[in-house]
Scaffold this active site. Structure first.
Site, short mmCIF file in Angstrom:
data_model
loop_
_atom_site.label_atom_id
_atom_site.label_comp_id
_atom_site.label_asym_id
_atom_site.label_seq_id
_atom_site.Cartn_x
_atom_site.Cartn_y
_atom_site.Cartn_z
N GLY A 201 0.80 -1.22 0.00
CA GLY A 201 0.00 0.00 0.00
C GLY A 201 0.83 1.26 0.00
O GLY A 201 2.06 1.23 -0.04
N GLY A 203 2.43 4.82 1.26
CA GLY A 203 3.03 5.33 2.48
C GLY A 203 2.09 6.24 3.23
O GLY A 203 1.97 6.18 4.46
N VAL A 206 -1.11 3.36 4.43
CA VAL A 206 -0.68 2.22 5.26
C VAL A 206 0.50 2.62 6.17
O VAL A 206 0.49 2.34 7.38
CB VAL A 206 -0.30 1.01 4.37
CG1 VAL A 206 0.26 -0.13 5.20
CG2 VAL A 206 -1.52 0.54 3.59
N GLU A 245 16.63 5.30 8.56
CA GLU A 245 17.77 5.07 7.65
C GLU A 245 17.44 5.89 6.40
O GLU A 245 16.59 5.50 5.61
CB GLU A 245 17.89 3.59 7.27
CG GLU A 245 18.08 2.65 8.45
CD GLU A 245 19.48 2.67 9.03
OE1 GLU A 245 20.39 3.22 8.38
OE2 GLU A 245 19.65 2.17 10.15
N GLU A 378 20.71 14.79 -2.96
CA GLU A 378 20.78 13.38 -3.36
C GLU A 378 20.03 13.23 -4.69
O GLU A 378 18.82 13.41 -4.74
CB GLU A 378 20.13 12.50 -2.28
CG GLU A 378 20.29 11.02 -2.57
CD GLU A 378 19.52 10.14 -1.58
OE1 GLU A 378 18.35 10.47 -1.29
OE2 GLU A 378 20.08 9.14 -1.13
#
Ligand code: NAD
Length: 474
Positions: A201, A203, A206, A245, A378
């Site tokens: 599902g 982010g 869920v 992370e 990034e």
């Protein structure tokens, strides 16, 4: 075409509470590759309930019982490895050779490492009259990204399992197929019902329901910074542990005494692995200013040798994961040109001969200043920037001049010098001449996160520490 329309909850494949689906796209062909179900808050509630019930017994299993289950998982994982690798190629475009080697190997490495660590892990220790007991934290919510899909799942699931936790996994909606097969592996290995649960599902639905859930004791999240911040805010009201992370912009310092051209080539080739979609990729290469033209020549040669194409074929690089990712990388390449960096290889547009698929040219910029956007943000694609430094102190200062602090590499022949440089970098995972170790702690400083995964360090994320005072009468 694959259709994965059920979730794995309480040891069963069950229908979602509300029926919602989404089509999946193969990034190499831009064609629909399948359909998956999207979960809701109600599915999360069901999975958490199952995990809570299972915690009562799984948390009290012995080391030997957990090892037995993990041994069964190992057998099933090995039996399904080729299928998982194929799924990874199909869902996120990793070349077959990479998926079958590194992607699968990382999962296997985390499983073997967790078993090795579990055999000798000290769950209890006596300190004077006090007994220190490390207990499983409870029900864990795991939210994973798509870029190294099976690595990201296994690095969370196996230490949690070994620590005695139960869990609800939400894989990325971009890497659904490999996650589904992974859940089938857990089922076939007869992991006790409710210990491992999986819901596919979004982010925002869920994932957010998991972060806010009062009966989830901790969240282990790997992904982008904005999502990490959202998760932390969502989790705050329940005061659960949140291990993050996150992203990186890591430096590869090539020292003057290194086998120079060879290390530059290695740095370029390494950057292009997985289409540059690696959190710990060393996307900033730092070389002595005086050797910039040498670096450019070596980088151009290495980038030209990177073959790009159908990931099912014999290529070094497949597409990037999605159209959104492709567009974002293209914007960064435009920015690099606009900022005045020297384009050494690649550039905007697809590689020659490829008219479909989210393929990006292996791109290298040189004469980059660390203040440029392409050096600070990034990019998460096959784009390397080369920055010149005057002396080693300046190299360290540039490496640390980043809001991230995930990883890095120092290449040099004089090991003492390389070690001294590595010690000065404020990041969690610094290789010296490309060192690698499954037992090392993986995680970031600064905006790269606050967690530590891999090996024994990963266990601590899933454990509470209890002090039993007066355990030994004085
Ligand atoms: P992402 O943040 O978009 O998604 C990661 C996961 O979080 C997905 O499962 C997604 O559905 C979920 N999610 C998104 N928003 C959420 C929210 N508000 N609440 C709860 N869950 C939410 O990241 P991505 O694009 O899948 O992955 C790329 C990023 O991950 C990069 O920044 C990369 O550096 C980072 N990453 C870090 C590591 C590490 O170990 N440090 C490893 C791999 C990837």
């Amino acid at each position: 075409m694959r259709e994965y329309l059920k979730f794995y909850i309480d040891g069963q494949w069950v229908d979602p509470v509300e029926f919602k689906t989404v089509e999946t796209i193969n990034p190499a062909t831009e064609q629909v590759s399948g359909k998956i179900a999207l979960g809701s808050t109600a599915d999360v509630d069901k999975a958490v309930k199952a995990a809570r019930k299972a915690f009562a017994t799984w948390s009290r299993t012995t080391r030997e019982q957990r090892l037995e289950v993990m041994q069964r998982i190992l057998v099933q994982y090995q039996a399904r490895s080729a299928e998982i690798a194929e799924a990874i190629t199909e869902e996120m475009g990793a070349p077959a050779s990479l998926a079958g080697s590194f992607h699968i190997g990382l999962g296997l490495g985390h499983l073997n490492t967790a078993m090795e660590v579990l055999k000798n892990f000290q769950f209890e220790e006596q300190r004077g009259a006090t007994r220190i007991v490390k207990e499983p934290i409870g029900v864990c919510g795991m939210i994973a990204p798509w870029n190294w899909p099976i690595n990201q799942i296994t690095v969370k699931v196996f230490p949690a399992l070994a620590a005695g936790c139960t869990m609800v996994l939400k894989p990325s909606q971009e890497s659904h197929f490999s996650a589904q097969i992974f859940a089938e592996v857990m089922d076939a290995a007869q992991v006790p019902a409710g210990v491992f649960n999986m819901i596919q599902g979004k982010g925002s639905v869920v994932g957010a329901a998991m972060s806010r859930h009062p009966d989830i004791d901790m969240i282990s999240f790997t992904g982008s910074n904005p999502a990490g911040v959202e998760i932390s805010k969502d989790a705050a009201a329940t005061v659960k542990r949140v291990c993050l992370e996150l992203g990186g912009k890591s430096a590869n310092i090539v020292l003057d005494d290194a086998a120079f051209a060879e290390n530059v080539r290695k740095g370029v080739t390494g950057m292009m692995v997985n289409s540059g979609q690696t959190c710990s990729a060393t996307s900033r290469m730092l070389v002595p200013k005086a050797r910039m033209s040498e670096a450019i020549a070596a980088a151009r040669e290495a980038a030209a040798a990177v073959t790009v194409g159908d990931p099912k074929g014999n290529v070094a690089m497949g597409p990037v994961v999605s159209k959104a990712q492709f567009n974002s990388i293209q914007e960064y390449i435009h920015k690099g040109v606009d900022e005045g960096a020297t384009l050494v290889a690649g550039g905007v547009g697809r590689p020659e001969g490829l008219s479909k698929g989210f393929f990006v040219k292996p791109t290298v910029f040189a004469n980059v200043s660390n203040s440029m956007v392409i050096a600070r943000e990034e990019i998460f694609g096959p784009v390397l920037v080369i920055i010149g430094y005057g002396n080693v102190d300046e190299a360290v200062q540039i490496a640390n001049d980043s809001e991230f602090g995930l990883a890095g590499n120092v290449a040099g022949a004089d090991l003492d010098k390389a070690r001294a440089v590595a010690r000065q970098i404020r990041a969690g995972w610094i290789s010296i001449n490309d060192g690698f170790d499954f037992h090392a702690a993986f995680g970031g400083y600064k905006k790269s996160g606050n967690g530590r995964e891999w090996g024994e360090f990963g266990f601590h994320e899933y454990l509470e520490v209890k002090s039993l005072l007066g355990y030994v009468p004085g």
